[in-house]
Write an enzyme that holds these catalytic residues in place. Structure first.
Site, PDB file in Angstrom:
ATOM      1  N   GLY A 185       0.776  -1.177  -0.048  1.00  0.00           N
ATOM      2  CA  GLY A 185       0.067  -0.060  -0.142  1.00  0.00           C
ATOM      3  C   GLY A 185       0.725   1.252  -0.006  1.00  0.00           C
ATOM      4  O   GLY A 185       1.748   1.349   0.969  1.00  0.00           O
ATOM      5  N   ARG A 235       0.815   5.870  -1.185  1.00  0.00           N
ATOM      6  CA  ARG A 235      -0.050   6.960  -1.501  1.00  0.00           C
ATOM      7  C   ARG A 235      -0.303   7.160  -2.990  1.00  0.00           C
ATOM      8  O   ARG A 235      -1.497   7.456  -3.318  1.00  0.00           O
ATOM      9  CB  ARG A 235       0.494   8.049  -0.724  1.00  0.00           C
ATOM     10  CG  ARG A 235      -0.540   9.391  -0.548  1.00  0.00           C
ATOM     11  CD  ARG A 235       0.291  10.438   0.081  1.00  0.00           C
ATOM     12  NE  ARG A 235       0.034  10.531   1.570  1.00  0.00           N
ATOM     13  CZ  ARG A 235       1.221  10.805   2.379  1.00  0.00           C
ATOM     14  NH1 ARG A 235       2.632  10.584   1.978  1.00  0.00           N
ATOM     15  NH2 ARG A 235       0.891  10.768   3.606  1.00  0.00           N
ATOM     16  N   LYS A 246       8.511   4.213  15.108  1.00  0.00           N
ATOM     17  CA  LYS A 246       8.660   4.437  16.869  1.00  0.00           C
ATOM     18  C   LYS A 246       7.702   5.335  17.172  1.00  0.00           C
ATOM     19  O   LYS A 246       7.377   5.410  18.409  1.00  0.00           O
ATOM     20  CB  LYS A 246      10.117   4.919  16.898  1.00  0.00           C
ATOM     21  CG  LYS A 246      10.638   6.217  16.144  1.00  0.00           C
ATOM     22  CD  LYS A 246      11.231   5.465  14.616  1.00  0.00           C
ATOM     23  CE  LYS A 246      11.269   6.399  13.498  1.00  0.00           C
ATOM     24  NZ  LYS A 246      12.466   6.050  12.688  1.00  0.00           N
ATOM     25  N   GLU A 288      11.487  -4.477  15.983  1.00  0.00           N
ATOM     26  CA  GLU A 288      12.807  -4.170  16.375  1.00  0.00           C
ATOM     27  C   GLU A 288      13.619  -2.979  15.484  1.00  0.00           C
ATOM     28  O   GLU A 288      14.443  -2.222  15.836  1.00  0.00           O
ATOM     29  CB  GLU A 288      13.568  -5.485  15.616  1.00  0.00           C
ATOM     30  CG  GLU A 288      15.010  -5.507  15.942  1.00  0.00           C
ATOM     31  CD  GLU A 288      15.447  -5.680  17.190  1.00  0.00           C
ATOM     32  OE1 GLU A 288      15.103  -6.355  18.025  1.00  0.00           O
ATOM     33  OE2 GLU A 288      16.125  -4.503  17.707  1.00  0.00           O
ATOM     34  N   ILE A 323      20.482  -2.188  13.978  1.00  0.00           N
ATOM     35  CA  ILE A 323      20.941  -2.710  15.414  1.00  0.00           C
ATOM     36  C   ILE A 323      19.995  -3.600  15.971  1.00  0.00           C
ATOM     37  O   ILE A 323      18.880  -2.925  16.398  1.00  0.00           O
ATOM     38  CB  ILE A 323      21.501  -1.800  16.382  1.00  0.00           C
ATOM     39  CG1 ILE A 323      22.565  -0.560  15.433  1.00  0.00           C
ATOM     40  CG2 ILE A 323      22.242  -2.352  17.474  1.00  0.00           C
ATOM     41  CD1 ILE A 323      22.876   0.482  16.415  1.00  0.00           C
ATOM     42  N   GLU A 378      13.340  11.367   8.544  1.00  0.00           N
ATOM     43  CA  GLU A 378      11.905  10.904   8.700  1.00  0.00           C
ATOM     44  C   GLU A 378      11.403  11.736   7.477  1.00  0.00           C
ATOM     45  O   GLU A 378      12.034  12.870   6.895  1.00  0.00           O
ATOM     46  CB  GLU A 378      11.232  11.564   9.887  1.00  0.00           C
ATOM     47  CG  GLU A 378      12.004  10.728  11.204  1.00  0.00           C
ATOM     48  CD  GLU A 378      11.433   9.184  10.960  1.00  0.00           C
ATOM     49  OE1 GLU A 378      10.417   8.852  10.911  1.00  0.00           O
ATOM     50  OE2 GLU A 378      12.613   8.530  10.842  1.00  0.00           O
ATOM     51  N   ASP A 385      12.096  12.451  17.242  1.00  0.00           N
ATOM     52  CA  ASP A 385      12.268  10.765  16.954  1.00  0.00           C
ATOM     53  C   ASP A 385      13.002  10.391  18.125  1.00  0.00           C
ATOM     54  O   ASP A 385      12.635   9.057  18.348  1.00  0.00           O
ATOM     55  CB  ASP A 385      12.977  10.868  15.484  1.00  0.00           C
ATOM     56  CG  ASP A 385      13.380   9.710  15.224  1.00  0.00           C
ATOM     57  OD1 ASP A 385      12.415   8.901  14.461  1.00  0.00           O
ATOM     58  OD2 ASP A 385      14.554   9.361  15.332  1.00  0.00           O
ATOM     59  N   LYS A 408      12.127   7.147  20.717  1.00  0.00           N
ATOM     60  CA  LYS A 408      12.988   6.099  20.763  1.00  0.00           C
ATOM     61  C   LYS A 408      13.465   5.802  22.052  1.00  0.00           C
ATOM     62  O   LYS A 408      13.193   4.691  22.833  1.00  0.00           O
ATOM     63  CB  LYS A 408      14.204   6.094  19.922  1.00  0.00           C
ATOM     64  CG  LYS A 408      13.582   5.833  18.533  1.00  0.00           C
ATOM     65  CD  LYS A 408      15.009   6.363  17.460  1.00  0.00           C
ATOM     66  CE  LYS A 408      14.691   6.051  16.144  1.00  0.00           C
ATOM     67  NZ  LYS A 408      15.563   6.897  15.092  1.00  0.00           N
TER      68      LYS A 408
END
Ligand code: NAP
Ligand code: HSE
Length: 427
Positions: free
Chosen positions: A42, A44, A104, A128, A135, A189, A200, A204
């Site tokens: 999916g 836009r 996140k 993850e 990482i 982002e 951001d 996290k």
């Protein structure tokens, strides 16, 4: 029989993931025994060059269809943002489909609700890739270190800002040029203001704090400052004083509760985090038995992030085939949040002062009045004005703030030109 996968998002991460799933199909099958089939993707905009080819009908701009499609057994959410991602993830979980996400922002804001829904539906919600890009950090924190009473998590968790700070301090690159380059390389982002303002990294930090201490603080409770207020001259002065400036995320368990914070800070050049350059991330985890563990690697970018997403997809696919859950449930208690004013750090201050006798004594008196001890002072004179670079010893936020307010009220201080925390923990 193959496992049908629906993917929301075909951008930096989604594109890398689709390419990997298609190109490495046989390798994955040989290694895991799983046939992973990309059935729906999916996006836009349908008419965009994406660097991957899919059979007709796989790419769609109807994202609700991806979730509702009966042949889709597992949902991968790499579109980002809160809406419609949140409701689509909930819908998939409620329909009994495991979800893998790199989002996140969504996990930090709605984690407890999503974990609860996954638990009730008896499916996995895996994320993850939400912290640290490529990482492995979520699983080690939640699973491998489950028996450890962790005390502190600290690190560099935003690749874009670390890329920008590295480029500015090592190559003298202008902030805007470095940000544009980070965007071009797929680190930033969709809206890069969330990188540079620390949003951001705060999301996290909230996730890391929740998993490390088993109690959820949420992104809103994370104290946050970004890198937009930094002056390149202070990156230079930092280097001259033996420091490097990094955007740090710190989460600590204290007697008063959990404290999580994100801010630019100077770290000594021989500190393990100082050598983490470019878009790399590094996260140190402290506990009584393990002492200090350091996880580091590529923290942003399509390929490393897709690698983490793919690992979760394989876990969820194994669970689907085995008909049982392997990944442990995320169960969290409500936690107290410690007052940020009690957090103690050292500070670097750049003061513009009048160059006349008695100035240093007045400044020292203000620090002394607020219980802040001075660690070092360097003075540069030009004309009637002097630049003072002061590094303080560690003292609580509220005392350091009061001292700065006091300095601003001194007639001999024309400007508190910069104030940056100094991370004093050494390797
Ligand atoms: P991106 O390049 O902007 O891609 C987003 C994708 O989602 C695009 O394909 C976009 O469609 C699609 N999309 C967004 N909103 C949509 C909507 N309302 N309806 C339909 N499609 C929509 O973003 P990204 O860098 O891949 O990041 C995706 C997620 O991964 C985010 O949660 C991000 O935080 C996370 N993440 C990113 C990285 C990284 O290094 N980039 C690392 C770790 C985690 P179009 O292509 O048609 O515009
Ligand atoms: N924009 C994020 C960063 C992507 O720069 O770290 C990885 O989460």
């Amino acid at each position: 029989m193959g496992i049908g996968i629906g993917i929301l998002g075909g951008g930096t991460v989604g594109g890398a993931l689709v390419r990997r799933l298609v190109d490495n199909r046989d390798v994955i099958a040989a290694k895991t025994g799983l046939q992973l089939e990309v059935l729906r993707v999916g996006v836009r905009t349908l008419d965009k060059e994406r660097g991957f080819d899919l059979l007709p009908g796989v790419l769609t701009d109807n994202v609700a269809d991806v979730v509702a499609d009966d042949s889709v057994e597992m949902l991968v959410e790499v579109m980002g943002g809160m809406d419609p991602a949140g409701d689509l993830v909930l819908a998939a979980l409620r329909a009994g489909k495991p979800v893998v996400t790199a989002n996140k922002e969504l996990i930090a804001a709605r984690g407890p609700e999503l974990f609860q829904t996954a638990e009730e539906a008896g499916v996995s919600l895996l994320f993850e890739a939400a912290v640290g890009g490529g990482i492995p950090i979520i699983r080690p924190l939640w699973e491998t270190l489950a028996g450890e009473t962790l005390t502190k998590v600290m690190g560099i968790v935003n690749g874009t800002t670390n890329f920008i700070l590295t480029a500015m301090s090592e190559s003298g690159m202008a902030y805007k040029v470095a940000l544009a380059e980070a965007q071009r390389l797929g680190y930033a982002e969709t809206d890069p203001s969330s990188d540079v303002t620390g949003v951001d990294a705060a999301a996290k930090a909230a996730i890391l704090a929740g998993l490390a201490f088993g109690s959820w603080v949420g992104a809103d409770a994370v104290y946050r400052e970004g890198i937009t207020g930094l002056d390149p001259v202070d990156l230079q002065f930092a280097a001259e004083l033996g420091y490097v400036v990094k955007l740090l995320a710190v989460a600590e368990r204290t007697e008063e509760g959990v404290n999580a914070r994100v801010y630019p800070a100077m770290v000594l050049t021989h500190h393990p985090l100082a050598s983490v350059r470019g878009a790399r991330n590094a996260i140190s985890i402290e506990g009584p038995a393990v002492q200090r563990l350091l996880f580091s690697g590529p923290g942003a970018g399509g390929e490393p992030t897709a690698s983490a997403v793919l690992g979760d997809i394989i876990t969820a696919a194994r669970e689907l085939r085995a008909g049982t859950l392997v990944a442990p449930r995320i169960r969290l208690a409500d936690g107290g949040v410690a007052d940020f004013g009690d957090v103690s750090t050292m500070w670097y201050l750049r003061l513009m002062v009048v160059d006349q006798p008695g100035v240093l004594a007045q400044i020292a008196a203000v620090f002394g009045h607020h219980g802040v001890s001075i660690r070092s002072v360097r003075q540069e004179c030009s004309g009637d004005e002097a630049t003072l670079l002061i590094v303080t010893h560690s003292a609580p936020e509220r005392a350091q703030q009061a001292a700065r307010d006091g300095l601003r009220g001194l007639g001999v201080v024309s400007n508190v030109a910069a104030a940056i925390r100094v991370e004093s923990t050494e390797s």
